[in-house]
Write a protein that holds these residues in place. Structure first.
Motif, short mmCIF file in Angstrom:
data_model
loop_
_atom_site.label_atom_id
_atom_site.label_comp_id
_atom_site.label_asym_id
_atom_site.label_seq_id
_atom_site.Cartn_x
_atom_site.Cartn_y
_atom_site.Cartn_z
N ASN A 54 5.28 10.41 13.32
CA ASN A 54 6.70 10.22 13.08
C ASN A 54 7.44 9.68 14.31
OD1 ASN A 54 8.98 10.40 11.33
ND2 ASN A 54 9.65 12.21 12.45
N THR A 55 7.05 10.16 15.49
CA THR A 55 7.80 9.78 16.71
C THR A 55 7.16 8.61 17.45
OG1 THR A 55 6.58 11.44 17.98
CG2 THR A 55 8.67 12.12 16.99
N VAL A 76 0.86 -1.18 0.00
CA VAL A 76 0.00 0.00 0.00
C VAL A 76 0.90 1.24 0.00
CG1 VAL A 76 -1.79 1.25 1.24
CG2 VAL A 76 -1.79 -1.25 1.26
N ASP A 77 0.95 1.94 -1.13
CA ASP A 77 1.75 3.17 -1.25
C ASP A 77 0.80 4.36 -1.18
OD1 ASP A 77 4.12 1.74 -1.50
OD2 ASP A 77 3.86 1.50 -3.67
N LEU A 78 0.50 4.79 0.02
CA LEU A 78 -0.42 5.90 0.22
C LEU A 78 0.31 7.22 0.00
CD1 LEU A 78 -3.23 6.82 1.16
CD2 LEU A 78 -2.37 6.83 3.49
N PRO A 137 4.31 4.91 2.64
CA PRO A 137 4.44 3.59 2.02
C PRO A 137 4.44 2.50 3.09
CG PRO A 137 6.55 4.69 2.04
CD PRO A 137 5.56 5.69 2.57
N SER A 138 3.66 1.48 2.89
CA SER A 138 3.55 0.42 3.92
C SER A 138 3.19 -0.90 3.25
CB SER A 138 2.47 0.79 4.95
OG SER A 138 1.23 1.02 4.32
N ARG A 139 3.33 -1.97 4.02
CA ARG A 139 2.98 -3.31 3.54
C ARG A 139 2.12 -3.98 4.61
NH1 ARG A 139 4.33 -6.79 -0.35
NH2 ARG A 139 5.86 -5.33 -1.20
N PHE A 140 0.96 -4.48 4.18
CA PHE A 140 0.01 -5.15 5.07
C PHE A 140 -0.04 -6.64 4.71
CE2 PHE A 140 -1.13 -0.82 5.47
CZ PHE A 140 -1.81 -0.67 6.67
N THR A 167 7.23 1.47 6.14
CA THR A 167 8.65 1.58 5.81
C THR A 167 9.20 2.98 6.06
OG1 THR A 167 8.04 2.02 3.52
CG2 THR A 167 8.46 -0.29 4.13
N ASP A 168 8.53 4.01 5.60
CA ASP A 168 9.04 5.38 5.76
C ASP A 168 7.87 6.35 5.58
OD1 ASP A 168 10.72 7.44 6.21
OD2 ASP A 168 11.67 7.41 4.23
#
Length: 464
Positions: A152-153, A82-84, A98-101, A183-184
């Motif tokens: 972020n934190t 999932v690249d939001l 960007p994340s992966r589920f 991921t970031d």
């Protein structure tokens, strides 16, 4: 047997075996990595509505031919990238996440039913697209409720919010969330990069400050160390001189104490020799006394052993006599019991024979009376009539009246005197023959007489 019959039997057996094999083939086993969904005529729910499907995870189930069919749902985890982009945060700053589920079909009973109703028959790519749409929506919703600093934190809080929202929606289509990996996080405005630079500059300044503080503490520590060194050396010299003097004093005291201890040791040694001699003599006397007591105890034990052996022999003799007497009593009792049993058995056989003879005699009487039981009963009563009359007479025969005083006032209204009424009452105390028969449940035969109409009529009681 004719060939046609053999062929027919073989065909029937072949059809029967094929039918059994086909029936057995409908017993389906569910693998551990799949969910078996049986659909068709399943039955009804508790509320009376028809069930859409029956889900089985593990085990096996018989699928009814014609009325039911089955299919499988794969439990293999599905990874979704999932690249939001341009998601709006609570500060109205757009960020990229960007994340992966990793998701999979759930095995919970209710959620598994949702999967059977909404995912059965879909391809893996279709399930991925459907899940991605749900994840995109929920991810945007969570980002819109948080600041960039929190995202972020405080990654744990962010991931917990994402997992909670996404899993709730995925359960509606029968899926469960296995893992989330972000991921970031970045933004077009550079706000996150600025936060990173600020944090880096702050870390560098803190490090420089820490280095300066450490240098200062090092210089102060070095000066303190030199001061403590001089003080410690002086103290050590003073202590050394004091220690030498104390050592000399201790040597003198030690020599005096040594001489005193040598004299004390000599005295103790002489006393100890005398004490040891006295103790040796005492132990010699004690050993002789112990030997005498041991000899006396041995002789007493020998005597007691002889007495015990004789007592045991006497006890065994008495036990054997008691056992013999008990056996005689048992045999005597057994003989008496056998005799009583034989006597009672003989009496029972005699009573049985008497009753059998009486029954045969009564049957002959009935036969002689032409088969009329009532006539036979009359014959028996006529034979026993004299005995019955004797019983009634004997009822008042034994009454002894020493004296009877009667004041007779003349005749009563019924023409009888009081004396006559007294005698009549005594006689009436004896039950009449017909009443005796009535109490026994029988009726007096007509040949012995009947009651008059006045006697047969019930007596009415009048109220006083």
């Amino acid at each position: 047997m004719q060939p046609q019959v053999i062929v027919l039997i073989s065909a029937i057996l072949l059809i029967l075996v094929s039918f059994i094999v086909w029936i057995c083939s409908r017993y389906k086993k569910c693998p551990s990595d799949k969910i078996m969904v049986i659909y068709g005529s399943i039955g009804k729910n508790k509320d009376g509505t028809n069930r859409s499907a029956k889900c089985i995870h593990g085990g096996a189930e018989f699928v009814i031919p014609v009325f039911q069919s089955y299919s499988y749902l794969d439990l293999t985890p599905i990874s979704i990238q999932v690249d939001l982009k341009n998601a709006l945060s609570r500060q109205n700053i757009r960020i990229d996440v960007p994340s992966r589920f990793t998701v999979g079909i759930s095995t919970e009973p209710g959620v598994m039913q949702n999967a059977a109703e909404r995912l059965l028959g879909l391809q893996l790519s279709e399930i991925q697209e459907l899940s991605k749409d749900i994840i995109f929506g929920q991810l945007r919703l969570v980002i819109a409720t948080m600041d960039i600093e929190e995202i972020n934190t405080d990654r744990d809080k962010f991931l917990a919010a994402v997992s909670s929202n996404v899993e709730t929606e995925l359960k509606k289509i029968g899926l469960r969330l296995i893992n989330v990996n972000v991921t970031d996080i970045s933004d077009e405005s550079g706000y996150i990069a600025a936060l990173g630079k600020e944090a880096a500059a702050k870390a560098i300044n803190d490090a420089k400050k820490s280095v300066a503080e450490q240098d200062r503490e090092g210089s102060i520590g070095e000066a303190n160390a030199r001061m403590e060194q001089r003080i410690k050396v002086s103290e050590a010299d003073s202590i050394a001189i004091q220690g030498e003097n104390e050592a000399k004093m201790k040597i003198a005291m030690s020599e005096a104490a040594l001489k005193e201890k040598e004299a004390e040791a000599m005295r103790i040694s002489t006393t100890a020799e005398k004490i040891q001699a006295a103790r040796a003599l005492e132990e010699s006397y004690a050993a002789q006394k112990a030997a005498e007591e041991a000899r006396r105890a041995k002789e007493q034990a020998t005597l007691e052993a002889d007495l015990i052996v004789r007592a045991e022999a006497k006890k065994r003799e008495l036990e054997l006599e008691a056992e013999a007497e008990a056996e005689q009593i048992r045999r005597k009792a057994q003989g008496e019991a056998d005799a009583i049993y034989a006597r009672m058995a003989a009496e029972a056989r005699g009573m049985e024979e008497i009753l059998r003879k009486q029954a045969a005699g009564f049957a002959e009487i009935v036969k002689s009376a032409g088969g009329d039981p009532e006539a036979a009963l009359k014959l028996l009563i006529a034979d026993k009539l004299e005995d019955l009359m004797r019983v009634q007479v004997d009822a008042v025969k034994g009454i002894k009246i020493d004296k009877v005083t009667v004041w007779d006032g003349g005749q009563n209204g019924d023409g009888k005197t009081s004396t006559a009424n007294f005698i009549s009452g005594m006689m009436k105390a004896v039950p009449p023959l017909d009443e005796v028969f009535a109490m026994a449940g029988m009726q007096l035969p007509s040949l012995l007489g009947k009651k008059t109409a006045e006697e047969a009529a019930p007596v009415e009681e009048t109220a006083e």
